[in-house]
Design an enzyme around this catalytic site. Structure first.
Site, short mmCIF file in Angstrom:
data_model
loop_
_atom_site.label_atom_id
_atom_site.label_comp_id
_atom_site.label_asym_id
_atom_site.label_seq_id
_atom_site.Cartn_x
_atom_site.Cartn_y
_atom_site.Cartn_z
N ASP A 1 -20.91 -17.62 61.94
CA ASP A 1 -21.87 -16.59 60.98
C ASP A 1 -23.20 -16.61 61.39
OD1 ASP A 1 -22.82 -14.65 59.25
OD2 ASP A 1 -22.80 -16.30 57.66
N GLU B 1 -21.98 -11.55 54.09
CA GLU B 1 -20.79 -10.92 54.62
C GLU B 1 -19.43 -11.48 53.81
OE1 GLU B 1 -20.04 -14.87 56.10
OE2 GLU B 1 -22.23 -13.75 55.85
N LYS C 1 -29.80 -15.00 60.81
CA LYS C 1 -30.04 -16.31 60.16
C LYS C 1 -31.17 -17.23 60.91
CE LYS C 1 -25.68 -17.70 58.21
NZ LYS C 1 -26.05 -17.92 56.81
N ASP D 1 -18.30 -21.98 58.37
CA ASP D 1 -18.25 -20.87 57.52
C ASP D 1 -16.78 -20.37 57.33
OD1 ASP D 1 -19.71 -19.40 55.61
OD2 ASP D 1 -19.93 -17.88 57.02
N ARG E 1 -18.48 -12.11 50.70
CA ARG E 1 -17.81 -11.20 49.93
C ARG E 1 -17.27 -10.02 50.27
NH1 ARG E 1 -23.57 -11.57 47.13
NH2 ARG E 1 -23.56 -13.48 48.53
N LYS F 1 -11.82 -17.75 52.92
CA LYS F 1 -12.73 -17.02 53.84
C LYS F 1 -12.69 -17.70 54.97
CE LYS F 1 -17.95 -16.55 54.55
NZ LYS F 1 -19.33 -17.09 53.98
N ASP G 1 -25.82 -10.76 55.96
CA ASP G 1 -25.43 -12.22 55.80
C ASP G 1 -24.88 -12.37 54.53
OD1 ASP G 1 -25.43 -14.81 56.76
OD2 ASP G 1 -27.30 -15.23 55.99
#
Length: 504
Positions: A277, A356, A284, A295, A358, A272, A354
């Site tokens: 993010d 995201e 967030k 991230d 996946r 990933k 959030d």
């Protein structure tokens, strides 16, 4: 730092500092006994005064010990001899590096690799010595401005050359092989740390793609970068939806290390790569949002692993896939309630932007099918729920194949980069039901890390697959804030074991 293997007597080896171990209750190791004898009981007398008792993580620096060629001698506490393990061995190495980090000893000779550690060969002990020393000595100051000469001098302090002594001359060849393995792993871990620690205005998706290309040229493996238009043609609607709120273009990185047999099915690693993010429209909280530069640590770990296996020239076919973009809020950003069409054809209702990671991984997992893999392992800082479940010690492991899961668990134990096998029973799948699409992208607060894995499993039905949730292990917060380089050690051990099995 430079390393070399020696087979010498501790009193004769000339260096700025000789490093030896002392067990709890002031019991001397073999090297310490030899130095005590040549110094006329100097060490025994020092210990009798109570300045050191040998407890783990303690150190004592001595100067000008009689009969010893080195200027200094560092005593390192080993803890109880009966409990001295691989973990305690690594702790002793870290303690020695820390003790010498701000002193004037730049050339050191360590006799810690001579210590008997249960079930560890000389090769493994030397490999751990290199890995742990470089991990402990790691500093990230690439983008710091050196304000004055004193800062430059401070940066130069610490070990520059380390002589690793082994007990027998017959062990030198084995130790050199261990040193090569240890340096290769340390190189990959350091690379992963560097990428994670870079600020998000530097480490963009484009930067990650450039790093992959540079790595491929240096180590002679194939790298291909897919751009937005190519991703549209492939139907990666889920991945592209996450990227559409950012001005940074998405990149889809494919790396191919093909050093195994031509007919060998590859292992595919998927990382990933969300380089920052914000949470998107599901924004967030502001506190600690700066840490969302980490991230992309899944991507960093895949790049770091490729660096390591390339330096090892590992005889295995390995594919690396990295979907990378930013998750930002603007007028084009994906909204809660939107329905996306993934590359697999499955439609996804976005209930939280959030969640995201996946959404970009699912298209990468579908893309992985074309390689007809022997196994696929995805690595992602996926869920805060995994941190709540396992803290910062163990990586969460999910899999649709118990044999693959056990391979990864054993690799984690052997590399001291542990994971824990989490459940992913069919009972959890209904939590992802949607009234408007084939699947929702979240399943509610309960079992958040499990439902995230269940989501990914819908796109990994055509091969053996495992998911590593590294949200709790990829970086540290607070005073020691920074990337850890995990799970490069676990992945490397897993791939080395696969390569060894293919030789049989």
């Amino acid at each position: 730092m430079e390393f070399s293997i020696k087979n010498d007597n501790p009193e004769k080896l000339l260096s700025d500092c000789v490093i030896i171990g002392v067990y709890e209750s002031q019991k001397l190791s073999n090297a310490a006994l030899a130095l005590d004898n040549v110094s006329g009981g100097y060490l025994s007398n020092i210990l009798k005064r109570g300045d050191m008792d040998g407890k783990a993580d303690t150190t004592l620096m001595l100067h000008n010990v009689p009969g010893v060629a080195s200027e200094r001698m560092l005593l390192v506490g080993l803890g109880k001899e009966s409990e001295f393990s691989e973990k305690q061995y690594c702790k002793a190495i870290r303690a020695s590096v820390k003790a010498l980090s701000n002193g004037g000893a730049s050339k050191a000779a360590t006799f810690l690799a001579e210590l008997p550690v249960k079930q560890l060969s000389a090769k493994r002990k030397v490999a751990l010595m290199a890995e742990t020393t470089l991990d402990a000595a790691y500093r990230f100051d690439a983008i710091k401005r050196k304000k004055d000469e004193s800062k430059k001098e401070e940066a130069k302090k610490g070990i520059a050359t380390l002589y690793i002594n082994v007990t027998l001359a017959s062990e030198v060849k084995e130790a050199k092989a261990g040193l090569a393995d240890g340096l290769a792993l340390a190189s990959g871990v350091s690379f992963a740390k560097d990428l994670g620690n870079l600020p998000p205005n530097v480490c963009t998706p484009t930067y990650l793609a450039e790093q992959a290309q540079t790595l491929g040229k240096k180590h002679d493996f194939k790298v291909k970068i897919l751009e937005r238009e190519e991703l549209k043609k492939l139907g990666m609607g889920s991945f592209l939806a996450v990227s559409q709120g950012s001005e940074e273009p998405p990149k889809f990185i494919i790396m191919q290390h093909l050093k195994g047999k031509k007919d060998q099915k590859p292992v595919v690693l998927v990382g990933k790569g969300i380089t920052f993010d914000t949470g998107g429209i599901s924004l967030k909280p502001g506190a600690e949002m700066d840490e969302m530069k980490y991230d992309m640590c899944g991507a960093a770990s895949v790049l770091g692993t490729f660096k390591t296996i390339s330096e090892m020239d590992l005889a295995l076919n390995v594919i690396g896939i990295i979907p990378t973009c930013e998750n930002m809020p603007d007028g084009r950003a994906t909204r809660p309630g939107d329905v996306l069409t993934s590359m697999s054809g499955l439609t996804i209702e976005v209930l939280n932007t959030d969640a995201e990671g996946r959404l970009i991984l699912c298209d990468a997992l579908t893309y992985a099918e074309r390689f007809e893999p022997s196994a696929v392992v995805d690595v992602a800082t996926l869920t805060g729920a995994c941190v709540i479940a396992l803290g910062h010690h163990a990586t969460g492991l999910f899999s649709n194949n118990d044999d693959l899961a056990n391979e990864l668990l054993k690799a984690g134990e052997a590399s001291l980069d542990r994971a824990w096998h989490m459940p992913m029973w069919d009972d959890y799948q209904p939590l992802l039901d949607s009234n408007f699409a084939d699947i929702a992208n979240i399943g509610g607060r309960a079992a958040g890390s499990i439902t995230a894995a269940c989501f990914l499993s819908r796109f990994a039905k055509k091969y053996d697959w495992a998911h590593l949730d590294i949200a709790g292990t990829a970086w540290k917060s607070g005073k020691e804030k920074g990337g850890t380089g995990r799970p490069v050690p676990l992945l490397t051990e897993f791939l080395v074991n696969r390569a060894n099995s293919s030789k049989k």
